[in-house]
Design a protein around this motif. Structure first.
Motif, mmCIF file in Angstrom:
data_model
loop_
_atom_site.group_PDB
_atom_site.id
_atom_site.type_symbol
_atom_site.label_atom_id
_atom_site.label_comp_id
_atom_site.label_asym_id
_atom_site.label_seq_id
_atom_site.Cartn_x
_atom_site.Cartn_y
_atom_site.Cartn_z
ATOM 1 N N GLY A 38 -6.235 -11.468 -0.768
ATOM 2 C CA GLY A 38 -6.087 -10.615 0.392
ATOM 3 C C GLY A 38 -4.559 -10.444 1.526
ATOM 4 N N ASP A 39 -3.506 -12.086 1.013
ATOM 5 C CA ASP A 39 -2.576 -11.081 1.778
ATOM 6 C C ASP A 39 -1.510 -11.252 0.669
ATOM 7 N N MET A 40 -1.714 -11.366 -0.598
ATOM 8 C CA MET A 40 -0.289 -11.101 -1.453
ATOM 9 C C MET A 40 -0.240 -9.235 -1.458
ATOM 10 N N PHE A 41 0.968 -9.679 -2.254
ATOM 11 C CA PHE A 41 1.643 -8.321 -2.596
ATOM 12 C C PHE A 41 2.094 -8.641 -3.987
ATOM 13 N N VAL A 42 2.962 -7.164 -4.576
ATOM 14 C CA VAL A 42 4.285 -7.403 -5.671
ATOM 15 C C VAL A 42 4.490 -6.527 -5.524
ATOM 16 N N VAL A 43 6.417 -6.211 -5.304
ATOM 17 C CA VAL A 43 7.155 -5.645 -5.013
ATOM 18 C C VAL A 43 7.603 -4.744 -6.372
ATOM 19 N N SER A 44 8.106 -3.492 -6.433
ATOM 20 C CA SER A 44 9.724 -3.418 -7.482
ATOM 21 C C SER A 44 10.408 -3.821 -6.898
ATOM 22 N N CYS A 45 11.182 -4.050 -7.592
ATOM 23 C CA CYS A 45 12.246 -5.029 -7.434
ATOM 24 C C CYS A 45 13.716 -3.469 -7.989
ATOM 25 N N ASP A 46 12.990 -2.724 -8.785
ATOM 26 C CA ASP A 46 13.909 -1.526 -9.310
ATOM 27 C C ASP A 46 13.764 -0.084 -8.804
ATOM 28 N N ALA A 47 13.170 -0.546 -7.667
ATOM 29 C CA ALA A 47 13.265 1.272 -6.507
ATOM 30 C C ALA A 47 13.878 0.688 -5.792
ATOM 31 N N PRO A 48 14.529 1.861 -5.144
ATOM 32 C CA PRO A 48 14.843 1.488 -3.904
ATOM 33 C C PRO A 48 13.768 1.382 -2.496
ATOM 34 N N GLY A 49 14.108 0.008 -1.632
ATOM 35 C CA GLY A 49 13.185 0.413 -0.521
ATOM 36 C C GLY A 49 12.488 -0.901 -1.354
ATOM 37 N N TYR A 50 11.621 -1.331 -1.896
ATOM 38 C CA TYR A 50 11.008 -2.511 -2.937
ATOM 39 C C TYR A 50 9.648 -1.988 -2.152
ATOM 40 N N PRO A 51 8.858 -0.535 -3.304
ATOM 41 C CA PRO A 51 7.783 -0.120 -3.348
ATOM 42 C C PRO A 51 6.735 -1.358 -3.249
ATOM 43 N N PHE A 52 5.582 -0.793 -3.211
ATOM 44 C CA PHE A 52 4.522 -2.101 -3.199
ATOM 45 C C PHE A 52 3.799 -1.716 -4.585
ATOM 46 N N ARG A 53 3.650 -2.817 -5.250
ATOM 47 C CA ARG A 53 2.917 -2.264 -6.631
ATOM 48 C C ARG A 53 1.835 -2.457 -6.489
ATOM 49 N N PHE A 54 0.998 -3.966 -5.734
ATOM 50 C CA PHE A 54 0.028 -4.099 -5.221
ATOM 51 C C PHE A 54 -0.244 -5.014 -3.419
ATOM 52 N N ALA A 55 -0.538 -4.449 -2.994
ATOM 53 C CA ALA A 55 -0.555 -5.465 -1.787
ATOM 54 C C ALA A 55 -2.451 -5.844 -1.522
ATOM 55 N N GLY A 56 -2.326 -6.845 -0.817
ATOM 56 C CA GLY A 56 -4.218 -7.441 -0.938
ATOM 57 C C GLY A 56 -4.713 -6.857 0.458
ATOM 58 N N THR A 57 -6.021 -7.177 0.157
ATOM 59 C CA THR A 57 -7.109 -5.547 1.603
ATOM 60 C C THR A 57 -6.389 -6.462 2.884
ATOM 61 N N GLU A 70 4.274 2.358 -1.057
ATOM 62 C CA GLU A 70 4.857 2.409 0.388
ATOM 63 C C GLU A 70 5.956 1.376 0.132
ATOM 64 N N LYS A 71 7.314 1.601 0.615
ATOM 65 C CA LYS A 71 7.835 0.933 0.674
ATOM 66 C C LYS A 71 8.164 -0.795 1.303
ATOM 67 N N LEU A 72 8.309 -1.536 0.794
ATOM 68 C CA LEU A 72 7.735 -2.822 2.109
ATOM 69 C C LEU A 72 9.796 -2.214 2.776
ATOM 70 N N THR A 73 10.304 -1.753 2.801
ATOM 71 C CA THR A 73 11.184 -2.230 3.889
ATOM 72 C C THR A 73 11.151 -1.266 5.078
ATOM 73 N N ASN A 74 10.129 -0.363 4.867
ATOM 74 C CA ASN A 74 10.364 0.680 5.510
ATOM 75 C C ASN A 74 8.781 0.332 6.677
ATOM 76 N N GLN A 75 8.475 -0.508 6.302
ATOM 77 C CA GLN A 75 7.164 -1.303 6.956
ATOM 78 C C GLN A 75 8.042 -2.345 7.819
ATOM 79 N N PHE A 76 9.364 -2.478 8.496
ATOM 80 C CA PHE A 76 10.226 -3.205 9.340
ATOM 81 C C PHE A 76 11.063 -1.760 10.152
ATOM 82 N N MET A 77 11.326 -2.361 11.267
ATOM 83 C CA MET A 77 11.628 -1.229 11.900
ATOM 84 C C MET A 77 13.281 -0.893 11.874
ATOM 85 N N LEU A 78 13.862 0.671 11.989
ATOM 86 C CA LEU A 78 14.843 0.971 11.832
ATOM 87 C C LEU A 78 16.593 0.514 11.521
#
Length: 189
Positions: A38-57, A70-78
């Motif tokens: 539920g707390d885990m995720f997998v992000v793609s390292c081959d795309a800009p912003g590291y998009p989530f491939r999987f995110a737990g509930t 969605e991009k992991l980096t976009n979850q952070f302040m600009l």
């Protein structure tokens, strides 16, 4: 690492890598991590912003939406996005584990401290590069979606010591009674 989930996930990841810099993605069995999914995720390292491939509930609930795509980096302040991207680049590029402190706020401006664990997968030819991890709040139960994520600290963990080949020694006698040994590792490092 402070959170028990981070400690458990890192211990499993470390065991699965079996002395290698990182385990193969296929070595990570979801059944063995059932309580952490539920707390885990997998992000793609081959795309800009590291998009989530999987995110737990629980992670989706923590951030208030379905994160897949969605991009992991976009979850952070600009102003923090470049910093978190550099940390992710280190994890995927140098194949090292990282634990980070994160500060976020709820919709009513309550500050929340979180722990982010980032674990690389082994690189394989012709396979997309990805990184796994988990994001967990430290302390009491968090209600409501979090926003304004900020990176407060980070460090590498569990790094294997670098192994050098045995030194090759050459003996020189400079003057009578004085011997100098020149050491060489046998490599260019």
């Amino acid at each position: 690492m402070k959170h028990p989930s981070s400690q458990a996930f890192f211990a499993y990841w470390d065991k699965q890598r079996d002395g290698a810099p990182a385990p193969d993605r296929s070595a990570i069995e979801p059944d063995a991590l059932r309580s952490l999914l539920g707390d885990m995720f997998v992000v793609s390292c081959d795309a800009p912003g590291y998009p989530f491939r999987f995110a737990g509930t629980r992670l989706n609930a923590l951030l208030g939406r379905d994160l897949k795509g969605e991009k992991l980096t976009n979850q952070f302040m600009l102003e923090q996005r470049r910093s978190i991207e550099q940390v992710l680049d280190i994890v995927s590029g140098d194949t090292v584990a990282v634990v980070a402190g994160i500060l976020a706020t709820t919709t009513n401006a309550t500050p929340v401290t979180l722990e982010l664990l980032l674990l690389p997968f082994a690189q394989r030819p012709h396979t997309p590069l990805s990184t796994t991890g988990l994001l967990t709040p430290l302390g009491s139960r968090v209600i409501g979606p979090l926003m304004s994520l900020r990176l407060t600290s980070w460090r590498t963990v569990g790094q294997q010591p670098r192994r050098f080949p045995p030194r090759k020694l050459r003996k020189f006698q400079v003057i009578r009674g004085l011997t100098v040994y020149e050491g060489s590792r046998g490599d260019s490092a």
